[in-house]
Structures are given as structure tokens and as C-alpha cells.
Scaffold this active site. Structure first.
Site, PDB file in Angstrom:
ATOM      1  N   CYS A  74      -6.667  -2.816 -14.284  1.00  0.00           N
ATOM      2  CA  CYS A  74      -7.697  -2.003 -14.564  1.00  0.00           C
ATOM      3  C   CYS A  74      -8.605  -2.211 -15.832  1.00  0.00           C
ATOM      4  CB  CYS A  74      -7.049  -0.501 -14.461  1.00  0.00           C
ATOM      5  SG  CYS A  74      -6.317   0.029 -13.226  1.00  0.00           S
ATOM      6  N   CYS A 128      -1.924   7.252  -9.937  1.00  0.00           N
ATOM      7  CA  CYS A 128      -1.443   6.143 -10.630  1.00  0.00           C
ATOM      8  C   CYS A 128      -1.246   6.261 -12.197  1.00  0.00           C
ATOM      9  CB  CYS A 128      -2.206   4.873 -10.248  1.00  0.00           C
ATOM     10  SG  CYS A 128      -1.246   3.625 -11.059  1.00  0.00           S
ATOM     11  N   CYS A 129      -2.371   6.963 -12.633  1.00  0.00           N
ATOM     12  CA  CYS A 129      -2.560   7.175 -14.231  1.00  0.00           C
ATOM     13  C   CYS A 129      -1.602   8.263 -14.235  1.00  0.00           C
ATOM     14  CB  CYS A 129      -3.878   7.442 -14.580  1.00  0.00           C
ATOM     15  SG  CYS A 129      -4.864   6.159 -14.828  1.00  0.00           S
ATOM     16  N   CYS A 184      -4.185  -0.996 -18.742  1.00  0.00           N
ATOM     17  CA  CYS A 184      -3.498  -2.016 -17.857  1.00  0.00           C
ATOM     18  C   CYS A 184      -4.196  -3.046 -17.342  1.00  0.00           C
ATOM     19  CB  CYS A 184      -3.062  -1.104 -16.840  1.00  0.00           C
ATOM     20  SG  CYS A 184      -1.917   0.176 -17.065  1.00  0.00           S
ATOM     21  N   CYS A 222      -8.350   8.061 -18.392  1.00  0.00           N
ATOM     22  CA  CYS A 222      -7.009   7.781 -17.609  1.00  0.00           C
ATOM     23  C   CYS A 222      -6.340   9.142 -17.487  1.00  0.00           C
ATOM     24  CB  CYS A 222      -6.136   7.048 -18.406  1.00  0.00           C
ATOM     25  SG  CYS A 222      -5.849   7.432 -20.028  1.00  0.00           S
TER      26      CYS A 222
HETATM   27 FE1  SF4 Z   1      -2.303   2.723 -12.763  1.00  0.00          FE
HETATM   28 FE2  SF4 Z   1      -4.603   1.371 -13.679  1.00  0.00          FE
HETATM   29 FE3  SF4 Z   1      -4.130   3.745 -14.588  1.00  0.00          FE
HETATM   30 FE4  SF4 Z   1      -2.642   1.891 -15.430  1.00  0.00          FE
HETATM   31  S1  SF4 Z   1      -4.896   2.021 -15.744  1.00  0.00           S
HETATM   32  S2  SF4 Z   1      -1.793   3.482 -14.922  1.00  0.00           S
HETATM   33  S3  SF4 Z   1      -2.383   0.425 -13.333  1.00  0.00           S
HETATM   34  S4  SF4 Z   1      -4.573   3.223 -12.324  1.00  0.00           S
END
Ligand code: SF4
Length: 256
Positions: A212, A126-127, A209, A237
């Protein structure tokens, strides 16, 4: 020192010399010096308190540094509002870099939209999609990447230099307030009336985010509220660690 060359031809000696020079300057002097070296300088802001200090310096001194942010699509409303407020306050444009919808769709299909809670692999993926790919676009063609990394943020940032060569991205990374501690930053923000994220006052020293990030308890490290469910002291991240170690498990076609 002669440093008006693109980053890819700077030697390690040049970078070490640059680090020494920046150590002797104040924040505005550091930013002005880097901006004067030639080549594009890009500052990526998360709108956190340390980044606001840097944005304020760029805006106040009208420095030729591009300001960019990664609009992940999962930011707090307070953070999004602060982007607009900061642009108006300093009469600057903060360029937004967004994730590609195709990448988000591929991620959601493989892991689920909030799959980052289920595994480290899913979280890194996701990151990668929401941060690393947009970051690569933001830094495309840049010679200098300015960040708000600080030595006091966490144990693995304790030796953060002012200047370092980022071999993965082939540029020079400038950590312009590496030596500022949080009390100095708070005093500076108050003195200069710099706008900051209201979440800081609600127990969020480090803000990423929304799904998170949580508030921290008294005595916890500054970044304890980031990916708190992961049992790993080096939670990051991937923006500030080698991309190779954060390779996306998504299908190759979705990576760009
Ligand atoms: Fe995804 Fe969380 Fe990373 Fe944001 S901080 S990009 S929502 S995993």
C-alpha cells in the site's frame, strides 16, 4: 498545573493547558513532561523518520515511555530490519503487536488477502484487522498516546495540536513533534546520526505496509504514495481518525 491524574478525569481545560505547556518545550522536554504526569505513556512508532526522532529522544534520555509498533505482517523488509537496528542502537525494547490469525483468515475469506485494492471497504477492513485491533491492544490501559503526527504531513493534519483528548480511546494523545517540518527533521537526523529507513532515500517519505506504499514523484505531497489508487484526499489507515468511522465490515466475532 496539576496533571498527575488518569486521562479519563482530565478536563478539556487541562488538555488545553497541557497543549500550551508542551508548545513551550523542546522535544525531550515534552516527552519528559508527559512521562512525569503519571499513568502509562505509550509511543507507537511506524519507524518513519519522524518516529525515529522520537524514539531516539526516548532512548537517549532514558525516558519512562513504552515504545510499541504494529507489526502488520505486510511491512517492508527494510522496516522490519530497522526495528532491530533501533533496539540495538538505543538499548530499548520495541514491543510488537500483531494481528490475530483468525482475523486475517476471516478477512482473506471475505475479501481475498490483497482485497484492499478492490474497494475502500476492503481496505478499511484490512487496516482494521492489521492495525486498529493491534493498536487497541498496544494502548490498553494507557493514559497518554504519543505519536509522530506532524502538521506538514498532509492537509488534514495541518492543525494537529500537541495535546488532544481522544474520546474514542479515552486517553490523551500527544503529538510531540507536531510543529517540526521535514527539513528540520532531516537536519536533526543527520546531526544526531539517527538510523532511518533506507526507503526514504528512494522516494518514500511516508512508509506503511509494502503493498500500500509507493515512491512519490517530485512535487507530490508527502503522503501521496499511501493508498495511491484511492481517489480521496483524506486517505488514512484509521489510526488517527475516529474508530466509529472505520468500523470493520468483518463478522463481529472476529473483532477484539
Ligand atoms: Fe492492509 Fe494495506 Fe492497511 Fe497494511 S496499509 S493494513 S496491507 S490495507
Amino acid at each position: 498545573m496539576t496533571l498527575n491524574t488518569p486521562s479519563h478525569v482530565l478536563s478539556s481545560h487541562d488538555v488545553s493547558s497541557l497543549d500550551d505547556t508542551l508548545a513551550s518545550l523542546d522535544l525531550a522536554g515534552r516527552l519528559a513532561f508527559v512521562a512525569g504526569l503519571g499513568g502509562r505513556a505509550v509511543f507507537t512508532t511506524s519507524l518513519g523518520i519522524e518516529d525515529q526522532v522520537i524514539t531516539a529522544a526516548i532512548g537517549t534520555h532514558r525516558l519512562p515511555v513504552e515504545v510499541a509498533t504494529l507489526e502488520t505482517g505486510r511491512l517492508f523488509a527494510e522496516t522490519v530490519n530497522l526495528i532491530h537496528e533501533t533496539e540495538e542502537r538505543y538499548d530499548i525494547a520495541i514491543k510488537r503487536f500483531y494481528p490475530a490469525q483468525d482475523d486475517i483468515d476471516a478477512y482473506a475469506e471475505k475479501f481475498g488477502l490483497n482485497g484492499f485494492y478492490d474497494s475502500v471497504e476492503a481496505r478499511h477492513a484490512c487496516c482494521h484487522v492489521r492495525k486498529l485491533v493491534p493498536l487497541a491492544k498496544a494502548l490498553d490501559g494507557a493514559s497518554f498516546w504519543i505519536t509522530g503526527l506532524r502538521r506538514g504531513q498532509s492537509g488534514n493534519r495541518a492543525t494537529t495540536p500537541f495535546a488532544e483528548f481522544d474520546a474514542e480511546r479515552n486517553l490523551i494523545k500527544i503529538n510531540a513533534i507536531a510543529d517540526w517540518d521535514i527539513d528540520v527533521i532531516k537536519a536533526h537526523v543527520l546531526a544526531e546520526n539517527i538510523p532511518v529507513n533506507p526507503l526514504h532515500a528512494r522516494g518514500y517519505p511516508s512508509i506503511g505496509c509494502e503493498p500500500c506504499t509507493r515512491a512519490i514523484k517530485p512535487g507530490e505531497p508527502e503522503r501521496a504514495g499511501r493508498w495511491w489508487w484511492e481517489n480521496d484526499e483524506k486517505r488514512e489507515c484509521g489510526l488517527h481518525v475516529a474508530e466509529a468511522a472505520q468500523a470493520s465490515p468483518l463478522p463481529a466475532a472476529s473483532q477484539r
